[in-house]
Design a protein around this motif. Structure first.
Motif, mmCIF file in Angstrom:
data_model
loop_
_atom_site.group_PDB
_atom_site.id
_atom_site.type_symbol
_atom_site.label_atom_id
_atom_site.label_comp_id
_atom_site.label_asym_id
_atom_site.label_seq_id
_atom_site.Cartn_x
_atom_site.Cartn_y
_atom_site.Cartn_z
ATOM 1 N N ASP A 96 0.828 -1.213 0.000
ATOM 2 C CA ASP A 96 0.000 0.000 0.000
ATOM 3 C C ASP A 96 0.858 1.256 0.000
ATOM 4 O O ASP A 96 0.367 2.342 -0.248
ATOM 5 N N GLU A 99 1.071 4.097 -2.742
ATOM 6 C CA GLU A 99 -0.104 4.927 -2.947
ATOM 7 C C GLU A 99 -0.041 6.243 -2.176
ATOM 8 O O GLU A 99 -0.707 7.195 -2.535
ATOM 9 N N LEU A 100 0.777 6.255 -1.124
ATOM 10 C CA LEU A 100 0.764 7.446 -0.273
ATOM 11 C C LEU A 100 1.694 8.528 -0.785
ATOM 12 O O LEU A 100 2.830 8.251 -1.145
ATOM 13 N N ARG A 101 1.184 9.741 -0.822
ATOM 14 C CA ARG A 101 2.021 10.872 -1.206
ATOM 15 C C ARG A 101 2.499 11.551 0.079
ATOM 16 O O ARG A 101 1.768 11.576 1.073
ATOM 17 N N ASP A 108 -7.068 13.718 0.638
ATOM 18 C CA ASP A 108 -6.427 12.880 -0.379
ATOM 19 C C ASP A 108 -7.080 11.500 -0.400
ATOM 20 O O ASP A 108 -7.104 10.808 0.630
ATOM 21 N N PRO A 109 -7.610 11.076 -1.551
ATOM 22 C CA PRO A 109 -8.346 9.810 -1.587
ATOM 23 C C PRO A 109 -7.483 8.591 -1.241
ATOM 24 O O PRO A 109 -7.967 7.628 -0.657
ATOM 25 N N LEU A 110 -6.206 8.650 -1.622
ATOM 26 C CA LEU A 110 -5.322 7.516 -1.336
ATOM 27 C C LEU A 110 -5.056 7.419 0.166
ATOM 28 O O LEU A 110 -5.030 6.312 0.731
ATOM 29 N N LYS A 112 -7.085 8.549 2.471
ATOM 30 C CA LYS A 112 -8.364 8.137 3.068
ATOM 31 C C LYS A 112 -8.505 6.619 3.008
ATOM 32 O O LYS A 112 -8.860 5.972 3.986
ATOM 33 N N ARG A 113 -8.195 6.080 1.818
ATOM 34 C CA ARG A 113 -8.356 4.636 1.628
ATOM 35 C C ARG A 113 -7.413 3.865 2.538
ATOM 36 O O ARG A 113 -7.795 2.877 3.161
ATOM 37 N N THR A 114 -6.159 4.340 2.638
ATOM 38 C CA THR A 114 -5.170 3.665 3.481
ATOM 39 C C THR A 114 -5.579 3.726 4.951
ATOM 40 O O THR A 114 -5.516 2.725 5.671
ATOM 41 N N ARG A 176 7.443 3.782 1.647
ATOM 42 C CA ARG A 176 7.240 4.389 0.316
ATOM 43 C C ARG A 176 8.484 5.184 -0.082
ATOM 44 O O ARG A 176 8.957 5.089 -1.212
#
Lengths: 184, 109
Positions: A96, A99-101, A108-110, A112-114, A176
């Motif tokens: 995962d 996906e994180l910036r 940030d949707p990514l 949020k999802r994480t 990441r």
């Protein structure tokens, strides 16, 4: 004939009122199940069952506030029971991380999802405590009443879970960065 | 409030499952509700004191009207019987009168 028509109209009116209740509360009920189970199909099925249960219980409920409280309690306890039967928790892995910036905004949707997946990976009781605090904006004493646990236990779960979530998020962000900086 | 808190709140924001979900719930409802609704409405009707009083008074009026109607029927029946008895007496009297007239005619010949 006039009486039958009036009764049919009254029945239609009752259905219309119940439809209004469903629309008003479906986001809350569905989201409790979704954020707890992290399985959309299971969340929809559970939410539907809760509303069918409400339909049967409606004559005993006294007010709009009572309905809201009843629905929240039913959704929470059914989600916990369902989660126990499945005894599965989604795991959030290093995959995962890409996906994180860095310094992503809260919207940030990514991110949020994480975060949603990280919450779903918590143990059962802390997961529900975090969900009720951040989704339903309930304070610890309200959460304690709903989950039938002492207030200090709720606060302890909250404190530990938030520390755990922060640590996991930091590890994912670090992983990441390490992947990004890997030599070619 | 920290950025992390904001992010968590955003991640936990409620999500609406949509109109299709609503339709599925309504389609799954059992059909017996209307009968229960009728019973409940009837029970609710009688729980209101003024409506209870009105219903009791209506019942009394119906009972009185029923009693009056019964008495009228009894009186009518008695009248009919009296009329029949009178007609019978007149027939008997008429028969006897006729017999007396025949006797008088025989004597006068």
């Amino acid at each position: 004939m006039a009486i039958r028509k009036a009764e049919a109209n009254a029945g239609a009116e009752t259905s219309f009122e119940f439809a209004g209740l469903v629309r008003r509360h479906q986001a809350m009920v569905f989201s409790v199940a979704w954020h707890f189970l992290h399985d959309r199909a299971a969340a929809e099925e559970l939410a539907q069952d809760v509303f069918l249960q409400l339909y049967r219980a409606l004559p005993q409920l006294k007010s709009a506030e009572h309905v809201t409280h009843w629905l929240r309690r039913a959704a929470v306890h059914r989600a916990i029971d369902y989660g126990r039967k499945r005894s599965l928790r989604p795991q959030v892995s290093i995959e995962d991380a890409p996906e994180l910036r860095a310094n992503a905004s809260p919207e940030d949707p990514l991110l949020k999802r994480t975060l949603a997946r990280l919450v779903a990976s918590l143990p059962e009781k802390p997961r529900m405590v975090v969900l009720l605090r951040y989704q339903e904006d309930m304070d610890p004493s309200e959460i304690a009443g709903l989950l039938d646990m002492p207030v200090r236990t709720v606060k302890s779960h909250l404190q530990r879970s938030l520390a755990l979530l922060r640590a996991k998020l930091d590890r994912l962000e670090t992983a990441r960065l390490e992947k990004t900086n890997e030599p070619l | 409030m920290s950025r992390f808190d904001d992010a968590l709140r955003e991640a936990m924001r409620r999500e609406d499952p949509g109109e299709e979900f609503t339709k599925r719930v309504l389609a799954a409802l059992p059909p017996q509700r209307e009968t229960a609704g009728r019973r409940e409405r009837l029970a609710a009707f009688f729980r209101v004191p003024s409506l209870r009083l009105a219903a009791a008074m209506a019942l009394i009026v119906v009972m009185i009207a029923g009693g009056v109607s019964y008495r009228n029927a009894v009186e009518r029946a008695e009248g009919e019987r009296a009329k029949e008895q009178l007609m019978l007496a007149m027939r008997i009297a008429g028969t006897k009168l006729h017999a007396a007239q025949v006797k008088v005619l025989e004597i006068s010949r």
